[in-house]
Design a protein around this motif. Structure first.
Motif, PDB file in Angstrom:
ATOM      1  N   THR A 118      61.581 -88.500 -77.248  1.00  0.00           N
ATOM      2  CA  THR A 118      62.374 -87.518 -76.505  1.00  0.00           C
ATOM      3  C   THR A 118      61.501 -86.395 -75.983  1.00  0.00           C
ATOM      4  N   ALA A 119      60.588 -85.902 -76.813  1.00  0.00           N
ATOM      5  CA  ALA A 119      59.718 -84.801 -76.396  1.00  0.00           C
ATOM      6  C   ALA A 119      58.818 -85.205 -75.237  1.00  0.00           C
ATOM      7  N   ARG A 120      58.407 -86.450 -75.183  1.00  0.00           N
ATOM      8  CA  ARG A 120      57.535 -86.909 -74.103  1.00  0.00           C
ATOM      9  C   ARG A 120      58.198 -86.750 -72.743  1.00  0.00           C
ATOM     10  N   GLU A 121      59.522 -86.931 -72.674  1.00  0.00           N
ATOM     11  CA  GLU A 121      60.222 -86.847 -71.394  1.00  0.00           C
ATOM     12  C   GLU A 121      60.889 -85.501 -71.152  1.00  0.00           C
ATOM     13  N   PHE A 122      61.341 -84.842 -72.225  1.00  0.00           N
ATOM     14  CA  PHE A 122      62.177 -83.655 -72.036  1.00  0.00           C
ATOM     15  C   PHE A 122      61.647 -82.406 -72.719  1.00  0.00           C
ATOM     16  N   GLY A 123      60.491 -82.475 -73.364  1.00  0.00           N
ATOM     17  CA  GLY A 123      59.927 -81.290 -74.001  1.00  0.00           C
ATOM     18  C   GLY A 123      60.218 -81.230 -75.489  1.00  0.00           C
ATOM     19  N   TRP A 124      59.452 -80.394 -76.192  1.00  0.00           N
ATOM     20  CA  TRP A 124      59.535 -80.366 -77.654  1.00  0.00           C
ATOM     21  C   TRP A 124      60.852 -79.818 -78.175  1.00  0.00           C
ATOM     22  N   ARG A 125      61.502 -78.929 -77.420  1.00  0.00           N
ATOM     23  CA  ARG A 125      62.795 -78.405 -77.901  1.00  0.00           C
ATOM     24  C   ARG A 125      63.834 -79.521 -77.971  1.00  0.00           C
ATOM     25  N   GLN A 126      63.899 -80.336 -76.924  1.00  0.00           N
ATOM     26  CA  GLN A 126      64.818 -81.472 -76.961  1.00  0.00           C
ATOM     27  C   GLN A 126      64.382 -82.474 -78.026  1.00  0.00           C
TER      28      GLN A 126
ATOM     29  N   GLN B 297      55.732 -87.366 -63.209  1.00  0.00           N
ATOM     30  CA  GLN B 297      57.157 -87.634 -63.390  1.00  0.00           C
ATOM     31  C   GLN B 297      57.408 -89.132 -63.461  1.00  0.00           C
TER      32      GLN B 297
ATOM     33  N   GLU C  53      66.142 -77.346 -61.537  1.00  0.00           N
ATOM     34  CA  GLU C  53      65.539 -77.546 -62.842  1.00  0.00           C
ATOM     35  C   GLU C  53      66.219 -78.674 -63.602  1.00  0.00           C
TER      36      GLU C  53
END
Length: 467
Positions: free
Chosen positions: A403-411, A291, A463
């Motif tokens: 963005t995906a690195r911190e919040f996932g591929w959907r974001q 994190q 979450e």
């Protein structure tokens, strides 16, 4: 052919072509700038000057307390909804005895004062500072009032603080952040940690577009800035200033280290320390669980609030910064200043681009109807358009990755269409910023046009608390 002999249709084609050439040229410059920054980032990573650091929090746990007193400054005007959760969480995850939390309130804001008293629960580490003037003044004025309270406490207790940490009333601090800042100030005068704007399910477009912007700015741009040795601007939250550096700024500005006539005193703070010979650092570090050690917050979910916030940033950084800080002579500093201050020009270009979309659509319709001739061929324009197309594809790819690195591929995927939301807000904010800047040139006072906050990450589900 004389210009006066042009028909209305020919004038339409000519103006549309020249406008497209103008926009394409300036957009190409912007794309080249971003490409240069991306290449610099990749090169520095390849050379090992940028690397992903990871710490074991147990190393900090073995250290008995902090190296000195840490004063936290939190300005609060009409923040009754969020200051309580911020304070409760901060006192829980930062249990150090050396901690002193200064919360600046106003005498005409009883609700916020009551929330602070309730959340503090008699903890002696909390210092409520009530401004002697009605609010809102400027944010910097509130910070200077807390600085005065800190100096007064230091004289009374004969203990000088080692560092001052800035936070906002809506922040959720990271448990490891305070000790990381404390350790980093051994070889720096100003330290900035990343900010994570958390995605909000109830505002997937307005609030969550901040997630993409901060993920890229604090995951790439400031990392490059730090690696190149350029001055680090403050984000206003999650930044620590060595007490001596703050004292020198106060001495230079009549006892007030924070610029009360600036809308972005936090941005200026880090750069002024750098200009004064101090060392600024941007620290991007991950905990043992992967994190990111960062300040987390919810950003505005309403369009009007977002536009107001972006207006203040653009006005303070791009327009006031030009007047107040001037231009550096070092090539790297000049490059970063140009990037910081391009907001108003970018807004104008975005307006031009969207107007051109409408004009091109109209031109295609008129061509089909046989009312206007096809536009003249232009090799230069074709080259510029291809450069822009490649640049846009690159921007989408980089925004997705950050963005995906911190919040996932959907974001990460949502970050691509959210770019258009960001553009619309930038256009609206650019217009307001220019008008506000003209107003200040005519003598209008600098007022704390703060953003309203109602939600807090610490009140969300587990979450939703972390990225």
């Amino acid at each position: 052919m004389l210009l006066g002999s042009f028909t209305a249709a020919e004038w339409f084609v000519l103006v549309q072509h020249e406008l497209l050439l103008f926009a394409a040229a300036f957009f190409a410059l912007g794309m080249i700038d971003e490409f240069a920054l991306d290449c610099t980032y990749l090169w520095l990573r390849f050379k090992g000057r940028i690397r992903s650091r990871q710490i074991d929090e147990r190393e900090f746990d073995e250290i008995d307390g902090l190296a000195g007193r840490a004063a936290i400054f939190i300005p609060a005007w009409q923040e009754a909804d969020v200051i309580g959760p911020t304070l409760v969480h901060m006192l829980e995850v930062w249990p150090q005895d050396e901690l002193r939390v200064y919360i600046g309130c106003y005498r005409n804001d009883a609700a916020t004062i009551a929330s602070v008293i309730a959340a503090a629960r008699g903890d002696p580490r909390v210092r409520l500072v009530v401004h002697g003037r009605d609010g809102p003044t400027s944010k910097a004025d509130c910070l200077n009032r807390m600085y005065g309270a800190l100096a007064e406490d230091e004289r009374r207790e004969s203990i000088e603080a080692r560092m001052v940490v800035l936070h906002d009333a809506e922040d959720m601090v990271d448990p490891a952040a305070l000790r990381l800042l404390d350790h980093a100030l051994w070889d720096a005068h100003f330290v900035q940690l990343p900010v994570l704007a958390l995605p909000q399910p109830q505002s997937r477009w307005i609030a969550s577009h901040y997630s993409d912007e901060f993920a890229e700015a604090h995951g790439k741009a400031l990392v490059v800035r730090d690696a190149l040795g350029a001055g680090i601007p403050g984000a206003g939250v999650g930044c620590a200033v060595a007490r001596g550096s703050l004292d020198r700024l106060a001495h230079q500005h009549g006892g007030k280290p924070f610029a009360e006539d600036s809308l972005t005193e936090d941005y200026e703070l880090g750069l002024k320390i750098s200009l004064d010979g101090g060392r600024g650092r941007f620290l991007r570090v991950r905990a043992s669980n992967g994190q990111l050690i960062a300040t987390r917050a919810f950003f505005p979910a309403r369009l009007s609030q977002s536009v107001r916030q972006k207006t203040r940033w653009m006005h303070g950084i791009a327009l006031q910064g030009w007047d107040r800080l001037g231009w550096g002579r070092d090539p790297v500093e000049l490059w970063m200043q140009l990037r910081d201050r391009r907001g108003p020009l970018a807004a104008i270009l975005l307006v031009t681009a969207y107007v051109l979309v409408a004009l091109i659509a109209l031109q295609l319709l008129l061509e089909r109807a046989g009312l206007v001739p096809p536009p003249p061929g232009s090799p230069l324009l074709q080259i510029l358009l291809w450069v822009n197309l490649a640049g846009v594809a690159q921007r989408f790819a980089v925004r997705f990755c950050c963005t995906a690195r911190e919040f996932g591929w959907r974001q990460g995927l949502l970050a691509i269409p959210r770019t258009f939301v960001s553009n619309i807000i930038a256009i609206m904010a650019g217009r307001r910023a220019l008008l506000a800047y003209i107003g200040t040139l005519r003598g209008a006072p600098v007022v704390w046009d703060k953003t309203e906050h109602r939600d807090h990450p610490a009140m969300a589900s587990p979450e939703g608390q972390v990225a």
